[in-house]
Design a protein around this motif. Sequence first.
Motif, PDB file in Angstrom:
ATOM      1  N   ILE A 128      76.274  65.911  64.947  1.00  0.00           N
ATOM      2  CA  ILE A 128      77.611  65.498  64.704  1.00  0.00           C
ATOM      3  C   ILE A 128      78.629  66.251  65.390  1.00  0.00           C
ATOM      4  CG2 ILE A 128      79.332  64.773  63.067  1.00  0.00           C
ATOM      5  CD1 ILE A 128      77.239  62.977  62.856  1.00  0.00           C
ATOM      6  N   TRP A 129      78.386  67.478  65.608  1.00  0.00           N
ATOM      7  CA  TRP A 129      79.394  68.291  66.195  1.00  0.00           C
ATOM      8  C   TRP A 129      79.565  68.113  67.888  1.00  0.00           C
ATOM      9  CZ3 TRP A 129      78.626  72.432  69.646  1.00  0.00           C
ATOM     10  CH2 TRP A 129      79.552  73.264  70.021  1.00  0.00           C
ATOM     11  N   LEU A 130      78.170  68.040  68.283  1.00  0.00           N
ATOM     12  CA  LEU A 130      77.790  67.811  69.620  1.00  0.00           C
ATOM     13  C   LEU A 130      78.645  66.376  70.124  1.00  0.00           C
ATOM     14  CD1 LEU A 130      74.243  68.928  69.958  1.00  0.00           C
ATOM     15  CD2 LEU A 130      76.201  69.916  71.088  1.00  0.00           C
ATOM     16  N   THR A 131      78.696  65.216  69.197  1.00  0.00           N
ATOM     17  CA  THR A 131      78.874  64.156  69.636  1.00  0.00           C
ATOM     18  C   THR A 131      80.529  64.074  69.489  1.00  0.00           C
ATOM     19  OG1 THR A 131      78.683  63.203  67.246  1.00  0.00           O
ATOM     20  CG2 THR A 131      76.919  62.892  68.532  1.00  0.00           C
ATOM     21  N   ASP A 132      81.035  65.191  68.970  1.00  0.00           N
ATOM     22  CA  ASP A 132      82.602  65.093  69.076  1.00  0.00           C
ATOM     23  C   ASP A 132      82.761  65.635  70.520  1.00  0.00           C
ATOM     24  OD1 ASP A 132      85.280  64.681  68.129  1.00  0.00           O
ATOM     25  OD2 ASP A 132      85.182  66.510  66.904  1.00  0.00           O
ATOM     26  N   HIS A 186      82.491  53.656  67.465  1.00  0.00           N
ATOM     27  CA  HIS A 186      82.977  52.660  68.457  1.00  0.00           C
ATOM     28  C   HIS A 186      82.788  53.419  69.973  1.00  0.00           C
ATOM     29  CE1 HIS A 186      86.529  54.639  67.213  1.00  0.00           C
ATOM     30  NE2 HIS A 186      86.987  54.557  68.541  1.00  0.00           N
ATOM     31  N   VAL A 187      83.015  54.672  70.127  1.00  0.00           N
ATOM     32  CA  VAL A 187      83.059  55.252  71.186  1.00  0.00           C
ATOM     33  C   VAL A 187      81.293  55.252  71.827  1.00  0.00           C
ATOM     34  CG1 VAL A 187      83.085  57.660  72.656  1.00  0.00           C
ATOM     35  CG2 VAL A 187      84.593  56.861  70.508  1.00  0.00           C
ATOM     36  N   PHE A 188      80.483  55.045  71.190  1.00  0.00           N
ATOM     37  CA  PHE A 188      79.011  55.202  71.432  1.00  0.00           C
ATOM     38  C   PHE A 188      78.576  53.780  71.834  1.00  0.00           C
ATOM     39  CE2 PHE A 188      80.141  59.032  69.224  1.00  0.00           C
ATOM     40  CZ  PHE A 188      79.978  59.764  70.101  1.00  0.00           C
ATOM     41  N   SER A 189      78.837  53.015  70.877  1.00  0.00           N
ATOM     42  CA  SER A 189      78.130  51.620  70.474  1.00  0.00           C
ATOM     43  C   SER A 189      78.707  50.648  69.689  1.00  0.00           C
ATOM     44  CB  SER A 189      76.726  51.615  70.049  1.00  0.00           C
ATOM     45  OG  SER A 189      76.047  50.568  69.721  1.00  0.00           O
ATOM     46  N   PRO A 190      78.662  49.639  69.931  1.00  0.00           N
ATOM     47  CA  PRO A 190      79.556  48.363  69.236  1.00  0.00           C
ATOM     48  C   PRO A 190      79.052  48.355  67.857  1.00  0.00           C
ATOM     49  CG  PRO A 190      78.281  47.305  70.894  1.00  0.00           C
ATOM     50  CD  PRO A 190      78.128  48.636  71.225  1.00  0.00           C
ATOM     51  N   CYS A 191      77.631  48.784  67.588  1.00  0.00           N
ATOM     52  CA  CYS A 191      76.910  48.586  66.283  1.00  0.00           C
ATOM     53  C   CYS A 191      76.155  49.700  65.856  1.00  0.00           C
ATOM     54  CB  CYS A 191      76.118  47.357  66.425  1.00  0.00           C
ATOM     55  SG  CYS A 191      74.543  47.315  67.645  1.00  0.00           S
ATOM     56  N   GLY A 192      75.704  49.931  64.786  1.00  0.00           N
ATOM     57  CA  GLY A 192      75.139  50.972  64.214  1.00  0.00           C
ATOM     58  C   GLY A 192      73.831  51.453  64.764  1.00  0.00           C
ATOM     59  N   VAL A 193      72.918  50.422  65.020  1.00  0.00           N
ATOM     60  CA  VAL A 193      71.379  50.571  65.303  1.00  0.00           C
ATOM     61  C   VAL A 193      71.503  51.793  66.520  1.00  0.00           C
ATOM     62  CG1 VAL A 193      69.377  49.843  66.181  1.00  0.00           C
ATOM     63  CG2 VAL A 193      70.599  48.676  64.330  1.00  0.00           C
ATOM     64  N   PRO A 194      72.123  51.229  67.736  1.00  0.00           N
ATOM     65  CA  PRO A 194      71.981  52.208  68.777  1.00  0.00           C
ATOM     66  C   PRO A 194      72.686  53.674  68.526  1.00  0.00           C
ATOM     67  CG  PRO A 194      72.863  50.231  69.411  1.00  0.00           C
ATOM     68  CD  PRO A 194      72.881  50.132  68.042  1.00  0.00           C
ATOM     69  N   PHE A 195      73.509  53.651  67.764  1.00  0.00           N
ATOM     70  CA  PHE A 195      74.207  54.880  67.355  1.00  0.00           C
ATOM     71  C   PHE A 195      73.286  55.814  66.798  1.00  0.00           C
ATOM     72  CE2 PHE A 195      76.462  57.597  64.425  1.00  0.00           C
ATOM     73  CZ  PHE A 195      77.187  58.467  65.067  1.00  0.00           C
ATOM     74  N   PHE A 196      72.691  55.227  65.464  1.00  0.00           N
ATOM     75  CA  PHE A 196      71.560  55.975  65.002  1.00  0.00           C
ATOM     76  C   PHE A 196      70.333  56.221  65.461  1.00  0.00           C
ATOM     77  CE2 PHE A 196      74.331  54.215  61.389  1.00  0.00           C
ATOM     78  CZ  PHE A 196      74.914  55.368  60.646  1.00  0.00           C
ATOM     79  N   GLN A 197      69.977  55.505  66.549  1.00  0.00           N
ATOM     80  CA  GLN A 197      68.783  55.895  67.330  1.00  0.00           C
ATOM     81  C   GLN A 197      69.040  57.056  68.155  1.00  0.00           C
ATOM     82  OE1 GLN A 197      68.256  52.259  69.489  1.00  0.00           O
ATOM     83  NE2 GLN A 197      66.726  51.321  68.140  1.00  0.00           N
ATOM     84  N   THR A 214      80.195  59.778  57.916  1.00  0.00           N
ATOM     85  CA  THR A 214      79.101  58.633  58.440  1.00  0.00           C
ATOM     86  C   THR A 214      78.029  58.639  56.960  1.00  0.00           C
ATOM     87  OG1 THR A 214      79.023  59.998  60.466  1.00  0.00           O
ATOM     88  CG2 THR A 214      77.029  59.015  60.015  1.00  0.00           C
ATOM     89  N   ILE A 215      77.935  59.453  56.201  1.00  0.00           N
ATOM     90  CA  ILE A 215      77.227  59.327  55.079  1.00  0.00           C
ATOM     91  C   ILE A 215      77.617  58.227  54.318  1.00  0.00           C
ATOM     92  CG2 ILE A 215      76.415  60.215  52.999  1.00  0.00           C
ATOM     93  CD1 ILE A 215      75.993  62.748  54.386  1.00  0.00           C
ATOM     94  N   LYS A 216      78.874  58.220  54.101  1.00  0.00           N
ATOM     95  CA  LYS A 216      79.779  56.971  53.233  1.00  0.00           C
ATOM     96  C   LYS A 216      79.480  55.818  53.983  1.00  0.00           C
ATOM     97  CE  LYS A 216      83.276  60.039  50.839  1.00  0.00           C
ATOM     98  NZ  LYS A 216      84.436  60.250  50.494  1.00  0.00           N
ATOM     99  N   SER A 217      79.240  55.790  55.261  1.00  0.00           N
ATOM    100  CA  SER A 217      79.414  54.620  56.040  1.00  0.00           C
ATOM    101  C   SER A 217      77.875  53.785  55.697  1.00  0.00           C
ATOM    102  CB  SER A 217      79.522  54.729  57.515  1.00  0.00           C
ATOM    103  OG  SER A 217      78.451  55.249  58.150  1.00  0.00           O
ATOM    104  N   LEU A 218      77.046  54.536  55.210  1.00  0.00           N
ATOM    105  CA  LEU A 218      75.809  53.891  54.723  1.00  0.00           C
ATOM    106  C   LEU A 218      76.092  52.618  53.760  1.00  0.00           C
ATOM    107  CD1 LEU A 218      73.670  56.934  54.566  1.00  0.00           C
ATOM    108  CD2 LEU A 218      73.508  55.530  56.470  1.00  0.00           C
ATOM    109  N   GLU A 219      76.843  52.703  52.797  1.00  0.00           N
ATOM    110  CA  GLU A 219      77.032  51.841  51.835  1.00  0.00           C
ATOM    111  C   GLU A 219      78.313  51.075  52.309  1.00  0.00           C
ATOM    112  OE1 GLU A 219      74.762  51.256  49.799  1.00  0.00           O
ATOM    113  OE2 GLU A 219      73.706  53.142  50.826  1.00  0.00           O
ATOM    114  N   LEU A 238      68.979  60.758  56.320  1.00  0.00           N
ATOM    115  CA  LEU A 238      70.352  60.727  56.676  1.00  0.00           C
ATOM    116  C   LEU A 238      71.066  61.564  55.706  1.00  0.00           C
ATOM    117  CD1 LEU A 238      72.181  60.687  59.161  1.00  0.00           C
ATOM    118  CD2 LEU A 238      72.729  58.120  58.270  1.00  0.00           C
ATOM    119  N   TYR A 239      70.844  61.146  54.374  1.00  0.00           N
ATOM    120  CA  TYR A 239      71.600  61.305  53.188  1.00  0.00           C
ATOM    121  C   TYR A 239      71.101  62.675  52.420  1.00  0.00           C
ATOM    122  CZ  TYR A 239      74.531  60.358  49.170  1.00  0.00           C
ATOM    123  OH  TYR A 239      75.844  60.246  48.421  1.00  0.00           O
ATOM    124  N   ALA A 240      71.314  63.780  53.593  1.00  0.00           N
ATOM    125  CA  ALA A 240      70.940  65.365  53.154  1.00  0.00           C
ATOM    126  C   ALA A 240      71.915  65.689  52.239  1.00  0.00           C
ATOM    127  CB  ALA A 240      70.508  66.083  54.397  1.00  0.00           C
TER     128      ALA A 240
END
Length: 385
Positions: free
Chosen positions: A288-292, A221-232, A208-213, A136-138
Motif C-alpha cells: 500500500i505504501w508503494l502504490t502511493d 480510481h488511479v489504477f482501475s475503474p473497478c476492484g478486481v484488477p486493482f486487487f489482482q 482499503t479493508i473497510k471497503s471490503l464491506e 486481506l483482512y489481517a
Amino acid sequence: MILLPAHPQPKDNEILSSWMVRLAFANGLPLHTFYSAYLGYKEPIWSRDIDRHPSDGLLNVISRRSGQALEKLKSLTLSSYEGFLFERLPLTGNSPWIIPAGLFHRTRQRAGMQFCPLCLRDDVVPYYRRCWRLALYAMCEHHLCIMREYCPSCSTPVAFHRHGIGRGKDIPAGALRFCHRCDVDLSQTPPDHLFWSEARSFSRLVATIKSLEQPGSNLWHVFSPCGVPFFQGIRVLIGVINGRNGHGLRQQLGEIFGIKIGNDDPKKHFDFEGLGAKERLTLLLAVIWLTDDWPKRFLNLCSLAKFTRSRLAEDFRALPFWLACMADEYLDSRSYVLSSEEIIAAGYYLKNKQQTVTWQLLGVTLGLPRDSAKAAWQIWTSRNS
C-alpha cells in the motif's frame, strides 16, 4: 412450512457458517441432530467449506424453516465478493484472498478462520464475520489489532462448528466465544498491535479493508475503474516482494521501515493466503505504501534492488493492465533487436547517399555498438554478395 421455534437474525457482516451454528444452538440442538434429524437435510455439511458455495438444497431447507430469503443467505457467503475482490470463486481448491481451511473430514488442518478478540469481547452475542475469512483482512478495522488465527492456549484453529460434538458434551452459552477443544475464552486473548512508522499507508490500508464491506467506495480510481484488477495487482506485488526474486526488494523495504518484510527462507515462500496474519499485514502495508505516489516509489525501489521487468511475473499476460503498462514503460530493460529488413533498408539508404556501406557507417546510422554493427554488416553483405 412451520418456522423454527427460534430463528435469530444474521448479524452485521456475519458469515453463513457462524449463523448456521447459532441457529442450531438457539434451538437447543447439536449441529448434526439439528440439520439431519430435525430439518431432514441428510447431505454432508461440515466436511465441506460451506461458506464458499453451499448447495441450493441446503439453502432452500434453511430458508423455508428460518424465514430468511435465499438471497439473504447467499449474501452471507464468500461468493458475495465475486466481481469485486475476484472474478469468480471456484467451487474447490485454493482461491486468491481466501484463507484456506485445509478441511479433513470435519477437522481443519489450517487456520481457515480468523478472529479479533476485542470484537468477540464487545459482542453481546458472539459471532464470526465474513471478512474474517479474507487474507486481506489481517488487521481489525475497528480495534486496529492483528487478527488471531489459533487458540492462544492449545494452538488449535478456530472451528466453532465442533462445539457440542461428543457424547455428553454440552453446548456452552455464548459457545462461539470459546475454543471448541480446550474451552478457553478467545475473547480474552491479549490483542497484538503492529508498530508501523508511516501513518499514511496505515490509514490507506484501514480504508482499503473497510471497503471490503462497502464496495461502492472507490479507493483505486488511479489504477482501475473497478476492484478486481486493482486487487489482482496488489496480490502480484505481494507475491513479487515475498517471492524467490524479491530478496532485494525485501531488504530495501526492511531498511526503510526498520521491520522485517516477508520471508527470506527459500523453503517458506507460501502463497499469501497461507501466511500468518502479522506477516500478511507487513506485506500489505509495504505494498500500500508503494502504490502511493505510483509508480515513482515502486520504480525507485526497483532501481535500488536492481529489479527488472522479467522478474515481475512468470506469465506477463496475467498482469492487470495498470501494472503491465507500468512495467512495459519503465521496467523494460531489453535491447531492441533489429530485423534483417531494417538493416537492409539502412544499407540501401547509405547507397542512395552515394556512400560505401561499411560496418562503421551502419553502426552510426542504426545507433549500434561495435559488435552489433559488425553483425549487421554481415547480414547486409550476405544479402548483397
